[in-house]
Write a protein that holds these residues in place. Structure first.
Motif, short mmCIF file in Angstrom:
data_model
loop_
_atom_site.label_atom_id
_atom_site.label_comp_id
_atom_site.label_asym_id
_atom_site.label_seq_id
_atom_site.Cartn_x
_atom_site.Cartn_y
_atom_site.Cartn_z
N ALA A 74 0.84 -1.21 0.00
CA ALA A 74 0.00 0.00 0.00
C ALA A 74 0.87 1.26 0.00
N PRO A 75 0.39 2.31 -0.65
CA PRO A 75 1.15 3.57 -0.64
C PRO A 75 1.07 4.23 0.74
N ASP A 76 1.95 5.19 0.96
CA ASP A 76 1.97 5.90 2.24
C ASP A 76 0.63 6.53 2.58
N SER A 77 -0.11 6.95 1.57
CA SER A 77 -1.41 7.58 1.83
C SER A 77 -2.37 6.59 2.50
N ALA A 78 -2.29 5.32 2.16
CA ALA A 78 -3.15 4.31 2.79
C ALA A 78 -2.78 4.12 4.26
N VAL A 79 -1.50 4.22 4.54
CA VAL A 79 -1.03 4.10 5.92
C VAL A 79 -1.55 5.28 6.73
N GLN A 80 -1.41 6.48 6.20
CA GLN A 80 -1.89 7.68 6.89
C GLN A 80 -3.39 7.65 7.11
N ALA A 81 -4.13 7.07 6.17
CA ALA A 81 -5.59 7.00 6.28
C ALA A 81 -6.03 6.12 7.45
N LEU A 82 -5.17 5.24 7.93
CA LEU A 82 -5.51 4.35 9.03
C LEU A 82 -5.30 4.97 10.42
N ILE A 83 -4.69 6.14 10.47
CA ILE A 83 -4.43 6.76 11.78
C ILE A 83 -5.72 6.93 12.58
N PRO A 84 -6.81 7.47 11.98
CA PRO A 84 -8.05 7.60 12.79
C PRO A 84 -8.57 6.26 13.31
N GLU A 85 -8.37 5.18 12.57
CA GLU A 85 -8.80 3.86 13.03
C GLU A 85 -7.92 3.35 14.18
N SER A 86 -6.71 3.87 14.28
CA SER A 86 -5.80 3.46 15.35
C SER A 86 -6.16 4.09 16.69
N LEU A 87 -6.76 5.27 16.66
CA LEU A 87 -7.02 6.01 17.90
C LEU A 87 -7.81 5.21 18.93
#
Length: 142
Positions: A74-87
């Motif tokens: 996955a591109p870096d943008s997909a990783v960044q998109a998961l931050i809210p799910e990590s909270l």
């Protein structure tokens, strides 16, 4: 898993893996939450596992959390998109430890977090939302 106990925490109705390791000293300094980076897991042999197994020798309890992960390519943008799910997972990790003063006499609401790569921003947001002053964030690879 040789060191620590696997367990399941819940966030927003979903269970996720965490690995808890108790302090090896009678005087516990506090609880440290360990967050892996992209392409890793809560027992990542290069970074997370050494922290999970060595911090208890210095008096820390540790809790390594499984964060949401995208596909390996996955591109870096997909990783960044998961931050809210990590909270919510990070918040569940914070809630796992009893109130700092109850478990660790004389402690305050400072809670260190060891985070790698993209896990750092999510950890900072979760701490701020819960009014917890971080004892520090660091990427042990740098």
């Amino acid at each position: 898993i040789v060191v620590g106990e696997p367990l399941y925490l819940e966030a927003e109705g979903q269970e996720f893996l965490a690995i808890h390791t108790e302090s090896n000293l009678p005087s516990v300094r506090g609880g440290a939450i360990i967050l892996h980076g992209h392409g890793a897991n809560p027992n990542w042999i290069d970074v997370v596992q050494p922290l999970r197994s060595r911090l208890p020798d210095a008096g820390w309890e540790t809790l390594a959390l499984q964060l949401p992960v995208p596909a390996v390519d996955a591109p870096d943008s997909a990783v960044q998109a998961l931050i809210p799910e990590s909270l919510p997972r990070i918040e569940a990790g914070v809630e796992f430890f009893p109130a700092a003063g109850d478990l660790y006499p004389g402690a305050d609401r400072t809670q260190p977090r060891c985070a790698h790569g993209c896990a750092i921003p999510g950890s900072q947001r979760a701490a701020g939302a819960q009014g917890i002053r971080s004892g520090g964030y660091f990427d042990p690879c740098f």
